[in-house]
Every structure is written in structure tokens, then in C-alpha cells.
Write an enzyme that holds these catalytic residues in place. Sequence first.
Site, PDB file in Angstrom:
ATOM      1  N   ASN A   1       0.867  -1.184   0.000  1.00  8.02           N
ATOM      2  CA  ASN A   1       0.000   0.000   0.000  1.00  8.02           C
ATOM      3  C   ASN A   1       0.903   1.232   0.000  1.00  8.02           C
ATOM      4  OD1 ASN A   1      -1.829   2.041   0.478  1.00  8.02           O
ATOM      5  ND2 ASN A   1      -2.289   1.433   2.589  1.00  8.02           N
TER       6      ASN A   1
ATOM      7  N   LYS B   1       0.122   4.264  -0.296  1.00  6.62           N
ATOM      8  CA  LYS B   1      -0.536   5.446   0.302  1.00  6.62           C
ATOM      9  C   LYS B   1      -0.330   6.679  -0.585  1.00  6.62           C
ATOM     10  CE  LYS B   1       0.222   3.420   4.794  1.00  6.62           C
ATOM     11  NZ  LYS B   1       0.026   3.559   6.214  1.00  6.62           N
TER      12      LYS B   1
ATOM     13  N   HIS C   1      -9.634   0.670   5.160  1.00  8.92           N
ATOM     14  CA  HIS C   1      -8.336   0.966   5.775  1.00  8.92           C
ATOM     15  C   HIS C   1      -8.548   1.951   6.928  1.00  8.92           C
ATOM     16  CE1 HIS C   1      -4.249   2.326   6.380  1.00  8.92           C
ATOM     17  NE2 HIS C   1      -3.847   1.270   5.711  1.00  8.92           N
TER      18      HIS C   1
ATOM     19  N   GLU D   1      -6.964   4.409   7.955  1.00  8.27           N
ATOM     20  CA  GLU D   1      -6.762   5.834   7.632  1.00  8.27           C
ATOM     21  C   GLU D   1      -8.012   6.408   6.951  1.00  8.27           C
ATOM     22  OE1 GLU D   1      -3.026   5.405   5.549  1.00  8.27           O
ATOM     23  OE2 GLU D   1      -2.069   4.856   7.436  1.00  8.27           O
TER      24      GLU D   1
ATOM     25  N   GLU E   1      -5.377  -5.186  10.714  1.00  8.27           N
ATOM     26  CA  GLU E   1      -4.403  -4.107  10.848  1.00  8.27           C
ATOM     27  C   GLU E   1      -4.696  -3.317  12.121  1.00  8.27           C
ATOM     28  OE1 GLU E   1      -2.420  -3.019   6.937  1.00  8.27           O
ATOM     29  OE2 GLU E   1      -4.117  -1.710   7.162  1.00  8.27           O
TER      30      GLU E   1
ATOM     31  N   GLY F   1       2.224   2.209  10.659  1.00  7.31           N
ATOM     32  CA  GLY F   1       3.153   3.331  10.486  1.00  7.31           C
ATOM     33  C   GLY F   1       3.857   3.743  11.770  1.00  7.31           C
TER      34      GLY F   1
ATOM     35  N   SER G   1       3.346  -2.188  10.304  1.00  8.41           N
ATOM     36  CA  SER G   1       4.798  -2.170  10.520  1.00  8.41           C
ATOM     37  C   SER G   1       5.495  -3.476  10.135  1.00  8.41           C
ATOM     38  CB  SER G   1       5.125  -1.776  11.966  1.00  8.41           C
ATOM     39  OG  SER G   1       4.655  -0.459  12.227  1.00  8.41           O
TER      40      SER G   1
HETATM   41  C1  PEP Z   1      -0.860   0.048   5.916  1.00 13.08           C
HETATM   42  O1  PEP Z   1      -0.904   1.190   5.546  1.00 13.08           O
HETATM   43  O2  PEP Z   1      -1.752  -0.734   5.582  1.00 13.08           O
HETATM   44  C2  PEP Z   1       0.261  -0.386   6.745  1.00 13.08           C
HETATM   45  C3  PEP Z   1       0.224  -1.565   7.258  1.00 13.08           C
HETATM   46  O3  PEP Z   1       1.285   0.531   6.946  1.00 13.08           O
HETATM   47  P1  PEP Z   1       2.716   0.229   7.640  1.00 13.08           P
HETATM   48  O4  PEP Z   1       3.244  -1.062   7.059  1.00 13.08           O
HETATM   49  O5  PEP Z   1       3.559   1.398   7.261  1.00 13.08           O
HETATM   50  O6  PEP Z   1       2.486   0.121   9.087  1.00 13.08           O
END
Ligand code: PEP
Length: 255
Positions: free
Chosen positions: A18, A20, A103, A105, A175, A181, A216
Site C-alpha cells: 500500500n 498510500k 483501511h 486511515e 491491521e 506506520g 509495521s
Molecule cells: C498500511 O498502511 O496498511 C500499513 C500496514 O502501513 P505500515 O506497514 O507502514 O504500518
Amino acid sequence: MDDRGVRRVMRRPLVVGNWKMNGTRRSSIELAEMIAKNFSSSSVECAVCPPAIFLSDVASALVGSEVCLGAQAVSQFEQGAYTGEVSADMLADFSCAYVLVGHSERRACFGETSNQVAAKFVAAQSKGLTPILCVGETLAERRGDRALEVIAEQLGAVVDAAGLKALSSAVVAYEPVWAIGTGEVASPAQAQEILAFIRARLGENAKAVRLLYGGSVNAENAAQLFGQQDIDGALVGGASLQAEQFLTICRLAEA
Ligand code: PEP
């Protein structure tokens, strides 16, 4: 074939990047080309989700490769006066195979509710896209011992709108919001506990549904996560912006 082998046949591991809202047109093409050139696997599937405006460029960069294209978001509406939105039909037109829905976000920054997420899930499937449904709890919810309740609600909204059977041809990503992040990855045991809970709620067809962990994930922690019974791959944010690291995570999913 041992249990792990059977599992791998039923559920081909999937690693999704992803990207972003990062990168430029040029850097997105270069990243896609690097991944396309170096990814090859008979057992793992790989997809990248660039910003919508670069879908066309990235689609071209992926032609002839084994890497699938995905989108980061989709409208729940079919067409019409929805300024700024991108429909499932449009994504399908750009050869997207996958689209992220729910997601954290999108839920937190754009106020998407579980019912809207469910409508997006239905819209995506109706045009032949495979939704990757993201669910996860915040830190406060985990500390309040509400993680399972929150995930049951997020999942339940989609089951109510689409039906349990529809989930069997989708992908679900756990998630935890506190891990996205932040560099603070869930422990393999924490991720496994939630994913086993999700699989149990998916009922009869659950054995074939691919469940991902996201939050992460990087080249250092991926192997341990992939060793868990119910983790069939990863949704990768930050680490998917570096081709080498992303390709390493894909290779680790093979093991
Ligand atoms: C994500 O945006 O779905 C995600 C898991 O981000 P990160 O790997 O940076 O934590």
C-alpha cells in the site's frame, strides 16, 4: 502433504504493498518496474496499490509481470455526481484486481463508517474486484479489552450487507491501528489470536479465505508473522516503498 502444505495449496500467500499518498509519477513507475522485473514466484501472489492518479502508469509498468494491480480506495456509488470519487468500474477498467476497503486511515481521516465500508465492499465485488477488507482496533480499544468486539462489529457490517458467502472470495487484513506506520508491530501471537477469531467468524468457507496481517511489517519481522497458522500474507505500507525490502517480504512469504 503436511498441514502447512495443505494450507498453502488452499490459500496462496498474498503480499500487498500500500503506497498510500507517496511518490511522484516517475518514482511510482520506477518502483513498479523494479518490483515487476524482480518478482517471480510459483507460490506467492504479489500486488501493489499505488495512488489512484498513477494507476494507469503503474498498470503499464506491470504489463508482462506476475505482479497484480490494486487500488487504495473505491466509491460505494456506481457513477454520477460524486466529485473526486473513483468507481469500481473505473478501477476494473484500469485492470485492478484488488482494492482496499476499510483501511483505518480512511475510517479515521475521512470518517468512513462500517456501513460505508460494507457498501464499498459490495460495489467492488459487483465489478469483479477482490476487496481487501481491513479491520483493526485502536490502542485505547485494545487497552479496554475491546479488540474482538470492534473487529466483530467491522466484520459484521460487511457480512450483513454482502452475506457470509461473499467473504469467501475476498481477503481480510487485520491491521491494528496502533501498529500502522508506528514501527510497533503486533506480536505473532497477538496477530494469530485475532486472525483465528476472524476465521472462526467466517464460518464454513473460512478455510479458503486469505487473511493478512498489516502494521509495521518489514523484512526483519515478516518471517515470524508468516509462521503463524492463520497468517496468509501481509499488507505492507512503509516497507513497500522500497523495492528490495518489499521483494524480501514476498520471498519470506514463500517459505
Ligand atoms: C498500511 O498502511 O496498511 C500499513 C500496514 O502501513 P505500515 O506497514 O507502514 O504500518
